[in-house]
Motif scaffolding. Structure first.
Motif, PDB file in Angstrom:
ATOM      1  N   PRO A 115       0.803  -1.231   0.000  1.00 16.46           N
ATOM      2  CA  PRO A 115       0.000   0.000   0.000  1.00 16.46           C
ATOM      3  C   PRO A 115       0.833   1.276   0.000  1.00 16.46           C
ATOM      4  N   ILE A 116       2.088   1.188   0.380  1.00 16.25           N
ATOM      5  CA  ILE A 116       2.907   2.398   0.503  1.00 16.25           C
ATOM      6  C   ILE A 116       3.819   2.582  -0.701  1.00 16.25           C
ATOM      7  N   GLU A 128       0.457  -1.250   7.423  1.00 13.19           N
ATOM      8  CA  GLU A 128      -0.414  -0.569   6.462  1.00 13.19           C
ATOM      9  C   GLU A 128      -1.119  -1.609   5.588  1.00 13.19           C
ATOM     10  N   ARG A 131      -4.177  -3.007   7.249  1.00 11.94           N
ATOM     11  CA  ARG A 131      -5.342  -2.113   7.160  1.00 11.94           C
ATOM     12  C   ARG A 131      -5.946  -2.144   5.763  1.00 11.94           C
ATOM     13  N   ARG A 132      -5.076  -2.058   4.766  1.00  9.37           N
ATOM     14  CA  ARG A 132      -5.604  -2.005   3.393  1.00  9.37           C
ATOM     15  C   ARG A 132      -6.286  -3.315   3.015  1.00  9.37           C
ATOM     16  N   ASP A 135      -9.802  -3.549   4.370  1.00  7.74           N
ATOM     17  CA  ASP A 135     -10.790  -2.823   3.568  1.00  7.74           C
ATOM     18  C   ASP A 135     -11.066  -3.539   2.253  1.00  7.74           C
ATOM     19  N   ASN A 139     -14.831  -4.441   1.695  1.00  2.58           N
ATOM     20  CA  ASN A 139     -15.570  -3.572   0.774  1.00  2.58           C
ATOM     21  C   ASN A 139     -15.323  -3.836  -0.698  1.00  2.58           C
ATOM     22  N   ARG A 140     -14.066  -4.020  -1.062  1.00  2.00           N
ATOM     23  CA  ARG A 140     -13.752  -4.016  -2.490  1.00  2.00           C
ATOM     24  C   ARG A 140     -14.041  -5.353  -3.162  1.00  2.00           C
TER      25      ARG A 140
ATOM     26  N   PRO B 115      -4.044   5.936   0.643  1.00  2.00           N
ATOM     27  CA  PRO B 115      -3.292   4.686   0.458  1.00  2.00           C
ATOM     28  C   PRO B 115      -3.953   3.471   1.110  1.00  2.00           C
ATOM     29  N   ILE B 116      -4.838   3.694   2.057  1.00  2.00           N
ATOM     30  CA  ILE B 116      -5.434   2.565   2.791  1.00  2.00           C
ATOM     31  C   ILE B 116      -6.812   2.209   2.262  1.00  2.00           C
ATOM     32  N   ALA B 117      -7.671   3.201   2.104  1.00  2.00           N
ATOM     33  CA  ALA B 117      -9.036   2.905   1.679  1.00  2.00           C
ATOM     34  C   ALA B 117      -9.731   4.163   1.194  1.00  2.00           C
ATOM     35  N   SER B 118     -10.379   4.059   0.032  1.00  3.31           N
ATOM     36  CA  SER B 118     -11.185   5.177  -0.475  1.00  3.31           C
ATOM     37  C   SER B 118     -12.348   5.462   0.446  1.00  3.31           C
ATOM     38  N   SER B 119     -12.757   4.460   1.195  1.00  3.20           N
ATOM     39  CA  SER B 119     -13.935   4.609   2.049  1.00  3.20           C
ATOM     40  C   SER B 119     -13.622   5.341   3.352  1.00  3.20           C
ATOM     41  N   LEU B 120     -12.343   5.552   3.635  1.00  2.00           N
ATOM     42  CA  LEU B 120     -11.962   6.288   4.850  1.00  2.00           C
ATOM     43  C   LEU B 120     -11.636   7.739   4.516  1.00  2.00           C
ATOM     44  N   ASP B 124      -7.922   9.883   8.428  1.00  3.72           N
ATOM     45  CA  ASP B 124      -7.745   8.569   9.045  1.00  3.72           C
ATOM     46  C   ASP B 124      -6.611   7.768   8.413  1.00  3.72           C
TER      47      ASP B 124
END
Lengths: 240, 240
Positions: A115-116, A128, A131-132, A135, A139-140, B115-120, B124
């Protein structure tokens, strides 16, 4: 003349979407970078001052004088030639649109472990990544698979194919996406998969097609591994 | 009949690449979601059980019966119709390949703040954003702009255009990319920009084209802002 495919050896990566099309069509091709001196040849085509149309990155395909990059673009080019895409313009663009949406989720799957920065090790972005990936699973994956489920359901040609009544490169790519997600996120996919029966059914049917099945059993199919796009890191597989 | 463009109102986003092509060509179009009831109409096209070919996300374009999504795919469709792309297949695919590479860097620009989530919310994922933006500035901007610089340098049609001897949708999109990067990362681009004089020159020439210039001055051009793809967060602009 045989097609020349250029892609990093050792991983399926984005090259796999092209390989599957070539294999399903029974096309003659050389996987150049897996042969001796192949990576150097690939690098020369990218860097060579001679190339008026240099690719930004692999995969790319050489067909005589034509050098073409970007996975979805390669499939757009091959689709008609290999009989894996409709001929009529609107249908052809629809297939390409689906392929670009598959490319989007593939990018997101990659970014679950990076993600970075692609230039850093996974270990340097593990928190990171957790966390990604969380999500991505929450969600995705449901959003994308729900979309393809809906496309199958609504296909006027029937829910066994994404486009029309015949196997297209989109079907092959959706198989690869599902195979990758099942590899990388086995627990999450065991939970989510049954919610998308048409998608799962299509993936299973593609895997059973004679040429695809023979390819998957062959040494030409590189195994999934932790250098590719889809990586099995248990800590990213939800529920933790 | 006028083209109908569907995209989120209030941001340039990916819709802007399509708008620039329509504006440069002087094409008649309606920016549907910016009109009354437009967002609902857009949502209906995405969700409506009636649509056999639902878009995954905006932007999409309606041209009579044709509904087409994915920015690069829309431009592939419009390119020939608007006289903004070469006709010959290999050149057409080359233009598309460049557009897909622009799309890739646009995705990465977006992910600098998400970088983590479009939903956040950005807030955050601010720390992760700082890391990702650092890599984007240090590695990715130079790599991508260096690539486009090389493409311009090698274009047999001359270094004033990415493809051939005429303005194509790729030139318009490269302008938009550079404009976005200059907006989001003014300090980094002040430092990096001079290293890519052909890219900067092209962006400036596109901005000065009569129809583009008129468009940029008009209320149809939405200003850059912190809801779009390119966001100016000073803490992400390097050196901190």
């Amino acid at each position: 003349m045989a097609y020349e495919l250029y892609y990093w050896p050792g991983i399926q990566g984005r090259g796999e979407f092209v390989r599957l099309a070539l294999e399903e069509a029974g096309a003659e091709y050389v996987d150049v970078a897996r042969g001796p001196g192949g990576v150097a040849a690939m690098q020369r085509l990218m860097d060579g001052a001679a190339a008026a149309q240099p690719p930004f990155a692999p995969p790319f395909l050489k067909d005589g004088d034509v050098l073409i990059a970007q996975t979805a673009n390669i499939l757009l080019y091959l689709g008609r030639r290999l009989g894996l895409a409709p001929r009529e313009e609107a249908a052809r663009l629809w297939a390409h649109q689906l392929q670009l949406t598959i490319a989007d989720v593939v990018d997101e799957a990659h970014d679950t472990h990076h993600p970075i920065a692609s230039s850093l090790y996974y270990e340097d972005q593990r928190e990171e990544a957790r966390r990604r990936a969380g999500d991505f699973i929450a969600n995705r994956i449901p959003k994308y698979l729900g979309y393809f489920e809906r496309v199958l359901e609504r296909n006027p040609g029937g829910e066994r194919h994404l486009v029309g009544r015949r196997t297209s490169y989109c079907d092959l790519s959706l198989f690869q996406l599902v195979a990758g997600l099942r590899y990388a996120f086995p627990r999450a996919m065991a939970r989510l998969g049954p919610g998308f029966p048409r998608v799962g059914g299509l993936a299973d049917r593609v895997a059973a097609r004679p040429r695809v099945a023979a390819y998957l059993r062959s040494p030409r199919r590189i195994a999934f591994n932790e250098q590719g796009i889809f990586r099995r890191y248990p800590e990213l597989d939800g529920g933790n």
